[in-house]
Write a protein that holds these residues in place. Structure first.
Motif, PDB file in Angstrom:
ATOM      1  N   GLN A 119       1.037  -0.692   0.091  1.00  0.00           N
ATOM      2  CA  GLN A 119       0.348  -0.615   0.159  1.00  0.00           C
ATOM      3  C   GLN A 119       0.756   1.320  -0.172  1.00  0.00           C
ATOM      4  O   GLN A 119       1.608   1.263   1.283  1.00  0.00           O
ATOM      5  CB  GLN A 119      -0.935  -0.256   1.630  1.00  0.00           C
ATOM      6  CG  GLN A 119      -1.691  -1.233   1.159  1.00  0.00           C
ATOM      7  CD  GLN A 119      -3.233  -1.167   2.461  1.00  0.00           C
ATOM      8  OE1 GLN A 119      -2.198  -1.054   3.569  1.00  0.00           O
ATOM      9  NE2 GLN A 119      -4.171  -0.504   2.120  1.00  0.00           N
ATOM     10  N   ASP A 149      -3.696   5.548   7.966  1.00  0.00           N
ATOM     11  CA  ASP A 149      -4.617   5.424   9.265  1.00  0.00           C
ATOM     12  C   ASP A 149      -5.123   6.351   8.504  1.00  0.00           C
ATOM     13  O   ASP A 149      -6.313   7.424   8.607  1.00  0.00           O
ATOM     14  CB  ASP A 149      -4.618   5.334  10.158  1.00  0.00           C
ATOM     15  CG  ASP A 149      -4.102   3.884  10.786  1.00  0.00           C
ATOM     16  OD1 ASP A 149      -4.170   2.944  10.000  1.00  0.00           O
ATOM     17  OD2 ASP A 149      -3.060   3.884  11.830  1.00  0.00           O
ATOM     18  N   GLU A 195      -6.187   6.766   4.778  1.00  0.00           N
ATOM     19  CA  GLU A 195      -7.810   6.276   4.434  1.00  0.00           C
ATOM     20  C   GLU A 195      -8.678   6.497   5.347  1.00  0.00           C
ATOM     21  O   GLU A 195     -10.010   6.806   4.725  1.00  0.00           O
ATOM     22  CB  GLU A 195      -7.489   4.712   5.115  1.00  0.00           C
ATOM     23  CG  GLU A 195      -6.341   4.228   4.890  1.00  0.00           C
ATOM     24  CD  GLU A 195      -6.538   2.129   5.356  1.00  0.00           C
ATOM     25  OE1 GLU A 195      -5.928   1.058   4.978  1.00  0.00           O
ATOM     26  OE2 GLU A 195      -6.742   2.417   6.880  1.00  0.00           O
ATOM     27  N   GLN A 246     -11.469  -5.871   4.738  1.00  0.00           N
ATOM     28  CA  GLN A 246     -10.866  -5.139   4.273  1.00  0.00           C
ATOM     29  C   GLN A 246     -11.806  -4.710   2.788  1.00  0.00           C
ATOM     30  O   GLN A 246     -12.093  -5.391   2.481  1.00  0.00           O
ATOM     31  CB  GLN A 246      -9.212  -5.039   3.246  1.00  0.00           C
ATOM     32  CG  GLN A 246      -8.724  -4.528   2.435  1.00  0.00           C
ATOM     33  CD  GLN A 246      -7.310  -5.569   1.578  1.00  0.00           C
ATOM     34  OE1 GLN A 246      -6.992  -6.227   1.501  1.00  0.00           O
ATOM     35  NE2 GLN A 246      -5.887  -5.615   2.228  1.00  0.00           N
ATOM     36  N   VAL A 253      -9.085   0.596   1.626  1.00  0.00           N
ATOM     37  CA  VAL A 253      -9.087   0.762   3.142  1.00  0.00           C
ATOM     38  C   VAL A 253      -9.104  -0.230   3.850  1.00  0.00           C
ATOM     39  O   VAL A 253      -9.761  -1.439   3.456  1.00  0.00           O
ATOM     40  CB  VAL A 253     -10.174   2.154   3.469  1.00  0.00           C
ATOM     41  CG1 VAL A 253      -9.965   1.645   4.965  1.00  0.00           C
ATOM     42  CG2 VAL A 253      -9.824   3.226   2.781  1.00  0.00           C
ATOM     43  N   ALA A 259      -9.256  -1.368   7.929  1.00  0.00           N
ATOM     44  CA  ALA A 259     -10.445  -1.209   9.267  1.00  0.00           C
ATOM     45  C   ALA A 259     -10.840  -1.933  10.485  1.00  0.00           C
ATOM     46  O   ALA A 259     -10.600  -2.773   9.691  1.00  0.00           O
ATOM     47  CB  ALA A 259     -10.793   0.530   8.596  1.00  0.00           C
TER      48      ALA A 259
END
Length: 487
Positions: free
Chosen positions: A218, A406, A409, A448, A454, A456
């Motif tokens: 990423q 973070d 995202e 995901q 993203v 989380a």
């Protein structure tokens, strides 16, 4: 309140991102501008710099890096030699720019490495070195440590040495461009041989039990209009792996030189413990692609397809097997545990001195051992302190990368609260009593979503490797927090 580095007429999310990035630098106490004394010392070193007498400028080296890179540590040349190969690998001669005990030396020890923050790189060395005189830029005469390898027909190293020389790269290639040339059959002989040698080195890695996590990386990429960022998640190109094999080969040769000379510093990592391996085996069985241990876990990981949800979950779970990496210095007595288990051999960091502090010391040690010279006292004196410096720097870099990711995202989904998404469960969880209420105190897992890319937390009871439908319930840029709820 001032906005940091954001173009006019852009979204409020971009302003919030800029503020969050500035806060991240402050919160983590990331290095700022280079101190004037160290900068002046770097400029003076460049002005007075003398190239090595040994002249290898006739060798048509090339560099292969991300397209935007200008801090180029490595240049490569490969040719056939009988049934085997000759590999020359030039590494930037950073030690020739840094006076031991000076202000520049002190500042690099404070930093430890280059930090790649999304709103700007924080270099280990001043740009006058890292992106100019010390960078192996095309058509520029440069000082380098040149590793000279003889490989047999299987690409196994039969001889290795390293000496300083003056080099000149012929071309700066990008990974995408190099891969395109190789795929189209229009690649230069060096690139064709990189593929040939790289594939053979991958096979040697498999035989010695080496392992790598082929996770889609990423990357935070700024938008061209300066109006924000996006996250690109994509598997690495084959040429990146082949190129990395040359770097790994060099690190292994450096380690062996230092072990034979009984002085140096290794990058070490223990084998996964039995408990971690047993837990991983249970996870693979639960996810439908069991690993029974009859082949090495490194060979098993190579069989996984990150595009398959269950196998992607296995790759995430495998991260627990890659723990405990550190640096092991020695001088006079060779340590007992010298293997970097993910590589399957002793290994040392030596190919990125512009971006990583420890490589500068390893290069000087290896060149002295290879040529029969004496190792400078400033290098030997530094060995005991380097593991703590690098550990602190690695920890800071890892924390910065996680927090930056973070933050971005959260910005990508901040305007989508209440919307539903298809997701893949990366890791699932159940509460001890088996009944949570989904309000943050009950069961949760990690999911995901693919668009935008993203990962989380998600409240609810879920199973790893499954596809689920989720709802975005929270996205806070300043707090760097996202939360989904299972539908």
């Amino acid at each position: 309140m001032p906005h940091h580095g954001i173009a006019p007429n852009v979204s409020e999310e971009s302003y919030q991102l800029a503020e969050a990035f500035a806060a991240l630098r402050t919160e983590l106490e990331l290095p700022g501008a280079y101190p004037s004394e160290a900068l002046q010392e770097a400029e003076a070193a460049v002005s007075a710099h003398a190239l090595p007498d040994r002249d290898l400028r006739e060798v048509p080296f090339i560099t292969i890096d991300p397209a935007s890179s200008t801090d180029l540590d490595q240049a490569l040349f490969i040719e056939r030699a009988g049934e085997g190969y000759k590999v020359l690998y030039a590494i930037s001669d950073v030690p020739s720019f840094v006076a031991p005990g000076g202000a520049l030396d002190a500042e690099t020890r404070q930093r430890g490495q280059t930090f790649y923050a999304p709103d700007g790189r924080i270099p280990l060395h001043p740009e006058v070195i890292s992106e100019n005189a010390g960078s192996l830029l095309a058509e520029q005469d440069c000082a380098a440590f040149v590793w000279d390898f003889d490989l047999d027909a299987a690409a196994e190293v039969s001889a290795a040495s390293v000496r300083r020389a003056t080099v000149r790269s012929r071309a700066k290639l990008s990974y995408k461009g190099a891969q395109a040339e190789i795929d189209a059959g229009t690649a230069s002989p060096v690139l064709q041989l990189l593929k040939e040698v790289g594939l053979k080195r991958v096979e040697l890695e498999r035989r010695r039990g080496g392992a790598s996590l082929n996770m889609p990386e990423q990357e935070i990429v700024p938008l061209p209009d300066g109006g924000g960022f996006r996250i690109v998640a994509a598997p690495s190109l084959p040429v990146e792996d082949w190129n990395a094999q040359i770097s790994l080969m060099t690190g292994m040769a450096a380690a062996q030189l230092m072990l034979d000379g009984k002085v140096g510093i290794l990058r070490t990592m223990p084998e996964p413990d039995d408990r971690s391996l047993l837990h991983f085996k249970r996870q693979t069985a639960a996810l439908g692609k069991p690993w029974d241990g009859r082949i090495s876990y490194g060979e098993y990981l190579r069989t996984l397809d990150a595009t398959d949800p269950k196998q992607l979950a296995i790759l995430h779970a495998a991260g627990m097997l890659f723990r405990g990496a550190g640096y092991t210095p020695f001088d006079g007595t060779v340590p007992e545990n010298v293997v970097q288990s993910a590589i399957g051999a002793p290994y040392a960091h030596t190919t990125a001195p512009l971006r990583r502090l420890i490589d500068r010391f390893v290069l000087v040690i290896c060149e002295a051992l290879s040529t029969g010279g004496s190792i400078p006292s400033w290098v030997r004196d530094a060995l005991p302190s380097l593991p703590a410096i690098m550990a602190a720097s690695d920890q800071l870099a890892g924390k910065m990368e996680r927090m930056a990711l973070d933050t971005v995202e959260a910005a990508l989904v901040v305007n989508h609260i209440g919307e539903e998404f298809d997701a893949i469960v990366i890791s699932g969880s159940k509460p001890p009593n088996g009944n949570g209420n989904g309000n943050g105190n009950g069961p949760f897992g990690v999911v995901q979503i693919t668009e935008p890319a993203v990962t989380a937390r998600c409240d609810g009871e879920m199973e790893s490797g499954t596809k689920v439908r989720v709802k975005l319930v929270k996205a806070d840029i300043a707090a760097r927090e996202i939360r989904f709820a299972l539908l």
